[in-house]
Design an enzyme around this catalytic site. Structure first.
Site, PDB file in Angstrom:
ATOM      1  N   LYS A 199      14.147   5.155  18.701  1.00 21.22           N
ATOM      2  CA  LYS A 199      14.026   5.664  19.862  1.00 21.22           C
ATOM      3  C   LYS A 199      13.183   6.261  20.670  1.00 21.22           C
ATOM      4  CE  LYS A 199      16.411   3.951  23.759  1.00 21.22           C
ATOM      5  NZ  LYS A 199      16.655   5.131  24.494  1.00 21.22           N
ATOM      6  N   GLY A 222      30.491   6.909  31.492  1.00 19.81           N
ATOM      7  CA  GLY A 222      29.640   6.794  32.305  1.00 19.81           C
ATOM      8  C   GLY A 222      29.380   5.626  31.845  1.00 19.81           C
ATOM      9  N   GLU A 272       6.873   4.269  25.944  1.00 20.53           N
ATOM     10  CA  GLU A 272       8.075   3.790  27.671  1.00 20.53           C
ATOM     11  C   GLU A 272       6.663   4.932  28.861  1.00 20.53           C
ATOM     12  OE1 GLU A 272      12.132   5.135  29.618  1.00 20.53           O
ATOM     13  OE2 GLU A 272      12.121   2.778  28.371  1.00 20.53           O
ATOM     14  N   TYR A 273       6.930   6.099  28.340  1.00 24.83           N
ATOM     15  CA  TYR A 273       6.276   6.942  29.210  1.00 24.83           C
ATOM     16  C   TYR A 273       4.825   6.485  29.884  1.00 24.83           C
ATOM     17  CZ  TYR A 273       9.998  11.271  29.763  1.00 24.83           C
ATOM     18  OH  TYR A 273      10.957  11.497  30.025  1.00 24.83           O
ATOM     19  N   GLY A 302      32.819   9.344  26.017  1.00 24.63           N
ATOM     20  CA  GLY A 302      31.583   9.123  27.398  1.00 24.63           C
ATOM     21  C   GLY A 302      31.509   7.908  27.483  1.00 24.63           C
ATOM     22  N   ARG A 332       5.066  14.182  34.757  1.00 23.04           N
ATOM     23  CA  ARG A 332       6.339  13.897  35.461  1.00 23.04           C
ATOM     24  C   ARG A 332       6.457  15.731  35.615  1.00 23.04           C
ATOM     25  NH1 ARG A 332       9.717   9.558  33.168  1.00 23.04           N
ATOM     26  NH2 ARG A 332       9.201   8.048  33.111  1.00 23.04           N
ATOM     27  N   HIS A 370      10.407   5.220  20.947  1.00 21.63           N
ATOM     28  CA  HIS A 370      10.408   3.793  21.596  1.00 21.63           C
ATOM     29  C   HIS A 370       9.973   4.706  23.492  1.00 21.63           C
ATOM     30  CE1 HIS A 370      12.374   2.198  24.933  1.00 21.63           C
ATOM     31  NE2 HIS A 370      13.036   0.815  24.705  1.00 21.63           N
ATOM     32  N   ASN A 371      10.938   5.600  23.708  1.00 19.13           N
ATOM     33  CA  ASN A 371      10.437   6.692  25.492  1.00 19.13           C
ATOM     34  C   ASN A 371       9.170   7.191  25.216  1.00 19.13           C
ATOM     35  OD1 ASN A 371      13.038   5.346  24.926  1.00 19.13           O
ATOM     36  ND2 ASN A 371      14.122   7.428  26.240  1.00 19.13           N
TER      37      ASN A 371
END
Length: 314
Positions: A183, A11, A190-191, A9, A282, A186-187
């Site tokens: 994590k 990317g 973050e939102y 991967g 969202r 964490h996200n």
């Protein structure tokens, strides 16, 4: 550990990780279905492979393989790419041996890590999950790593994590899935933080004072309580695209972690209204784009390279 790793991967994140390690003298073997990505990195010193199987066959033992593939399938009914790479018809699990290690560095759901670790353990292969924060820039220059798994394997691989992290930017959390769990939350946080910033700037844009939002973002970055990288990225977006953000979609992408955090909070009976409402915003923004959504999209683009185009929800 020996300084050799396979990366599947290549990317924005996987490619950055490969380059970062190459520059520190690591032998990096890489594969991606996108031939152009492979060729570009091969020109910079990566040893390319035509398939995951070829990558595994050319590595010396014990092998360490880092997966940086999407955590979610694009089409309903297709199993997640992580499972396909590991346990599919051409999966690598059957090619690995006792003492080898698989690292999942993507944003996988932590509960799925537990099952993957058990399947690999039957072959004597250890599984480590890494929540990687910092976006493409962090992958390229040093990020924040939240690492889950067993302590002996972590200690063995610590030179790798130290090489990829910003100074003091990695921590170990015991248990399969623990790194991805930390994590995920964490996200979710973050939102909520991004939603508050976006709503605040939308209020200012509509007020009678019409403050220069680029200057507002700037002053917030000089000793205020809300000084943050997120506000800094918004200020950069205003500089590049103007405060109206006309070229930016008001429909905001979402990749799973906010939803999983809200779901986990409900399972644990912990109120998480801010995170849950920011995720709902969202989802609803697909049909109800707004300036608040533009701000969120602009910030996401700055730190993660996510699309800002209308109709693209990456």
């Amino acid at each position: 550990m020996k300084k050799e790793i396979g990366v599947i991967g290549l990317g924005k994140m996987g490619g950055g990780i490969a380059l970062h390690l190459l520059e520190q003298g690591w032998v990096v073997r890489g594969y991606d279905f996108n031939d152009a990505s492979v060729r570009e990195l091969a020109r910079k010193g990566m040893k390319s492979a035509a398939s995951p199987a070829e990558l595994i066959s050319r590595m010396s033992s014990p092998k360490v393989v880092w997966l940086m593939v999407p955590a979610r399938a694009n089409k309903k009914g297709v199993r997640p790419p992580v499972d396909e790479v590991l346990f599919g018809r051409d999966g690598i699990a059957k090619l690995l041996s006792k003492g080898d290690t698989v690292i999942d560095g993507g944003n996988s759901y932590y509960k799925e890590d537990v099952g993957r670790a058990k399947k690999l353990e039957k072959r004597g292969v250890t599984f480590i999950d890494v929540g990687f924060s910092g976006g493409p820039s962090g992958a390229r220059n040093g990020g924040c790593l939240m690492i889950g798994g067993d302590a002996p394997t972590f200690k063995k691989l610590e030179p790798l994590f130290k090489a990829l992290a910003s100074p003091d930017g990695y921590q170990f959390f015991k248990g399969a899935g623990a790194g991805h769990f930390v994590k995920m939350v964490h996200n979710g946080i973050e939102y909520g933080m991004m939603q508050a910033i976006a709503e605040g700037f939308a209020i200012m844009k509509k007020s009678k004072y019409k403050p220069d939002l680029k200057r507002v973002a700037d002053i917030y970055q000089h000793g205020s309580v809300v000084e943050s990288r997120l506000v800094g990225w918004l200020g950069k977006a205003f500089s590049e695209r103007g405060e109206d953000l006309k070229s930016v979609s008001g429909s905001v992408g979402h990749t799973g972690e906010g939803e999983w955090t809200a779901k986990t909070a409900r399972e644990l009976k912990v109120p998480a209204k801010v995170i849950e409402e920011s995720f709902k915003f969202r989802v609803q923004s697909a049909k109800k784009p707004s300036y608040t959504g533009k701000v969120l999209s602009a910030i996401r683009n700055q730190f993660g390279g996510h699309s800002i185009k209308r109709g693209e929800m990456t």
